[in-house]
Design a protein around this motif. Structure first.
Motif, PDB file in Angstrom:
ATOM      1  N   GLY A  12       0.834  -1.207   0.000  1.00 54.34           N
ATOM      2  CA  GLY A  12       0.000   0.000   0.000  1.00 54.34           C
ATOM      3  C   GLY A  12       0.863   1.249   0.000  1.00 54.34           C
ATOM      4  N   SER A  15       0.187   5.616  -1.332  1.00 54.50           N
ATOM      5  CA  SER A  15      -0.548   6.748  -0.747  1.00 54.50           C
ATOM      6  C   SER A  15      -0.345   6.803   0.762  1.00 54.50           C
ATOM      7  CB  SER A  15      -2.051   6.617  -1.051  1.00 54.50           C
ATOM      8  OG  SER A  15      -2.570   5.428  -0.469  1.00 54.50           O
ATOM      9  N   GLY A  87      -4.371  -1.406   3.885  1.00 53.93           N
ATOM     10  CA  GLY A  87      -5.513  -1.634   4.769  1.00 53.93           C
ATOM     11  C   GLY A  87      -6.747  -0.915   4.280  1.00 53.93           C
ATOM     12  N   VAL A 108      -7.973  -8.039   3.658  1.00 49.13           N
ATOM     13  CA  VAL A 108      -6.947  -6.999   3.444  1.00 49.13           C
ATOM     14  C   VAL A 108      -6.142  -6.755   4.719  1.00 49.13           C
ATOM     15  CG1 VAL A 108      -6.502  -4.628   2.716  1.00 49.13           C
ATOM     16  CG2 VAL A 108      -8.416  -5.881   1.713  1.00 49.13           C
ATOM     17  N   ALA A 136      -0.862  -1.123  12.270  1.00 48.05           N
ATOM     18  CA  ALA A 136      -2.133  -1.564  12.859  1.00 48.05           C
ATOM     19  C   ALA A 136      -2.960  -0.306  13.109  1.00 48.05           C
ATOM     20  CB  ALA A 136      -1.881  -2.382  14.116  1.00 48.05           C
ATOM     21  N   ILE A 187      -8.106   7.557   3.915  1.00 53.40           N
ATOM     22  CA  ILE A 187      -9.043   6.772   4.734  1.00 53.40           C
ATOM     23  C   ILE A 187      -9.876   7.709   5.608  1.00 53.40           C
ATOM     24  CG2 ILE A 187      -9.049   5.371   6.866  1.00 53.40           C
ATOM     25  CD1 ILE A 187      -7.361   3.321   5.541  1.00 53.40           C
TER      26      ILE A 187
HETATM   27  P1  NAI Z   1      -4.778   4.944   2.337  1.00 51.81           P
HETATM   28  O1  NAI Z   1      -6.122   4.579   1.844  1.00 51.81           O
HETATM   29  O2  NAI Z   1      -4.064   6.101   1.750  1.00 51.81           O
HETATM   30  O3  NAI Z   1      -3.794   3.700   2.250  1.00 51.81           O
HETATM   31  C1  NAI Z   1      -4.200   2.368   2.170  1.00 51.81           C
HETATM   32  C2  NAI Z   1      -3.411   1.738   1.043  1.00 51.81           C
HETATM   33  O4  NAI Z   1      -3.673   0.342   1.000  1.00 51.81           O
HETATM   34  C3  NAI Z   1      -3.810   2.326  -0.315  1.00 51.81           C
HETATM   35  O5  NAI Z   1      -2.632   2.653  -1.042  1.00 51.81           O
HETATM   36  C4  NAI Z   1      -4.575   1.193  -0.965  1.00 51.81           C
HETATM   37  O6  NAI Z   1      -4.495   1.202  -2.369  1.00 51.81           O
HETATM   38  C5  NAI Z   1      -3.868  -0.011  -0.343  1.00 51.81           C
HETATM   39  N1  NAI Z   1      -4.685  -1.225  -0.425  1.00 51.81           N
HETATM   40  C6  NAI Z   1      -5.946  -1.409   0.021  1.00 51.81           C
HETATM   41  N2  NAI Z   1      -6.377  -2.643  -0.281  1.00 51.81           N
HETATM   42  C7  NAI Z   1      -5.342  -3.254  -0.918  1.00 51.81           C
HETATM   43  C8  NAI Z   1      -5.177  -4.550  -1.477  1.00 51.81           C
HETATM   44  N3  NAI Z   1      -6.155  -5.456  -1.451  1.00 51.81           N
HETATM   45  N4  NAI Z   1      -3.980  -4.850  -2.051  1.00 51.81           N
HETATM   46  C9  NAI Z   1      -2.977  -3.937  -2.099  1.00 51.81           C
HETATM   47  N5  NAI Z   1      -3.095  -2.699  -1.583  1.00 51.81           N
HETATM   48  C10 NAI Z   1      -4.264  -2.363  -1.008  1.00 51.81           C
HETATM   49  O7  NAI Z   1      -4.939   5.161   3.911  1.00 51.81           O
HETATM   50  P2  NAI Z   1      -3.866   5.177   5.099  1.00 51.81           P
HETATM   51  O8  NAI Z   1      -4.508   5.916   6.191  1.00 51.81           O
HETATM   52  O9  NAI Z   1      -2.542   5.601   4.628  1.00 51.81           O
HETATM   53  O10 NAI Z   1      -3.825   3.621   5.535  1.00 51.81           O
HETATM   54  C11 NAI Z   1      -2.620   2.892   5.682  1.00 51.81           C
HETATM   55  C12 NAI Z   1      -2.747   1.976   6.884  1.00 51.81           C
HETATM   56  O11 NAI Z   1      -2.843   2.761   8.063  1.00 51.81           O
HETATM   57  C13 NAI Z   1      -3.979   1.059   6.863  1.00 51.81           C
HETATM   58  O12 NAI Z   1      -3.592  -0.237   7.280  1.00 51.81           O
HETATM   59  C14 NAI Z   1      -4.887   1.692   7.907  1.00 51.81           C
HETATM   60  O13 NAI Z   1      -5.747   0.778   8.516  1.00 51.81           O
HETATM   61  C15 NAI Z   1      -3.863   2.239   8.885  1.00 51.81           C
HETATM   62  N6  NAI Z   1      -4.355   3.279   9.767  1.00 51.81           N
HETATM   63  C16 NAI Z   1      -4.841   4.458   9.271  1.00 51.81           C
HETATM   64  C17 NAI Z   1      -5.328   5.415  10.139  1.00 51.81           C
HETATM   65  C18 NAI Z   1      -5.893   6.713   9.658  1.00 51.81           C
HETATM   66  O14 NAI Z   1      -6.556   7.380  10.454  1.00 51.81           O
HETATM   67  N7  NAI Z   1      -5.647   7.116   8.419  1.00 51.81           N
HETATM   68  C19 NAI Z   1      -5.317   5.226  11.597  1.00 51.81           C
HETATM   69  C20 NAI Z   1      -4.793   3.949  12.002  1.00 51.81           C
HETATM   70  C21 NAI Z   1      -4.324   3.030  11.112  1.00 51.81           C
END
Ligand code: NAI
Length: 253
Positions: A12, A15, A87, A108, A136, A187
């Motif tokens: 991921g 982004s 995620g 995921v 996480a 997200i």
């Molecule tokens: P985001 O949506 O920018 O990043 C998620 C990334 O995972 C994206 O690049 C997306 O394309 C990729 N992804 C999703 N499903 C996929 C799949 N099946 N195969 C390959 N790639 C896939 O959002 P963010 O916030 O950067 O999320 C990154 C991590 O941080 C996630 O695990 C999220 O749960 C975690 N997180 C985010 C928080 C927030 O408030 N933004 C808080 C706590 C944890």
């Protein structure tokens, strides 16, 4: 350059937090492979990282993960650092969670960790300082309403890191989780739009619904999460394993 020449795979990585972690690791000399589904987003981030390569895969698909990691190895050699970051965070009242939404979130946020950790394991345990860092969430250590599959999957993600930390403590491999509070990424942008659509609140009011969890009253910057992940990846952090590090402005667990 504390990670000079080490091969780091970030899922991921196109982004948000994943892109910020990739950039932090590259600044310390790591050679990056970005794994994800969206070619354009991955290309845009890879263009900011010297020598980075892209391995396109849906991390829920074991065969695709195996192929992506094989191409990553062919490009940059054995994997020393794995960052499980991909995620999703769907939101719904528990009574309305469909079986499909439950399964997709587990696929995921949890199954993919199984796929990626196993695919990289031989390299990681052979490396002098193998590292797994899983992104996480505070939702991995406490409950939030309207997001039960997410909370359950993130608890599982931390559990897996603890299991691997114990099982591989006799090697150079460490396994840890970073647990951000609400962080300024797509997200959270989606969550704010969802709150607006469901409640009729303004964007500022919807944002305040989320920042109220953080005693510092703000969203976390992805770069702050990246700094914590980078620290866990350093060879000098070898005694830190099986931990869940909160990056959440003092949010009480
Ligand atoms: P985001 O949506 O920018 O990043 C998620 C990334 O995972 C994206 O690049 C997306 O394309 C990729 N992804 C999703 N499903 C996929 C799949 N099946 N195969 C390959 N790639 C896939 O959002 P963010 O916030 O950067 O999320 C990154 C991590 O941080 C996630 O695990 C999220 O749960 C975690 N997180 C985010 C928080 C927030 O408030 N933004 C808080 C706590 C944890």
């Amino acid at each position: 350059m504390r990670l000079e020449g080490l091969h780091a795979v970030v899922t991921g990585g196109g982004s948000g937090i994943g892109a910020a972690i990739a950039q932090a690791l590259a600044r310390e000399g790591a050679r990056l492979t970005l794994v994800g589904r969206r070619r354009e987003a991955l290309d845009a981030i890879a263009a900011t990282l010297p020598g980075a390569c892209i391995a396109q895969a849906d991390v829920t698909d074991r065969a695709a993960v195996d192929a992506a990691f094989a191409s990553a190895r062919a490009a940059h050699g054995p994997i020393a650092i794995l960052v499980n970051n991909a995620g999703i965070a769907p939101s719904a009242p528990f009574a309305k969670v469909t079986a499909e939404a439950w399964r997709q979130t587990m696929a995921v946020n949890l199954d993919a960790l199984f796929h990626c950790c196993q695919a990289a394991l031989p390299d990681l345990i052979a490396a002098p300082s193998g590292r797994i860092v899983t992104v996480a969430s505070t939702a991995g250590v406490k409950g939030y309403g309207y997001t039960a599959p997410y909370v359950a999957s993130k608890h599982g993600a931390i559990g897996l890191m603890r299991a691997l930390a114990t099982e591989f403590a006799h090697t150079g491999l460490t396994a840890n989780a970073v647990c951000p509070g609400f962080t300024d990424t797509d997200i959270v942008g989606d969550a704010i739009a969802n709150i607006q659509a469901k409640t009729g609140r303004s964007a500022d009011e919807a944002r305040a619904q989320l920042t109220r969890f953080n005693p510092q009253g703000r969203l976390i910057d992805p770069a702050e999460v990246a700094e914590a992940a980078l620290w866990l990846c350093l060879p000098a952090s070898r005694s830190v394993t099986g931990q869940a590090i909160m990056v959440a402005g003092g949010e009480v667990m």
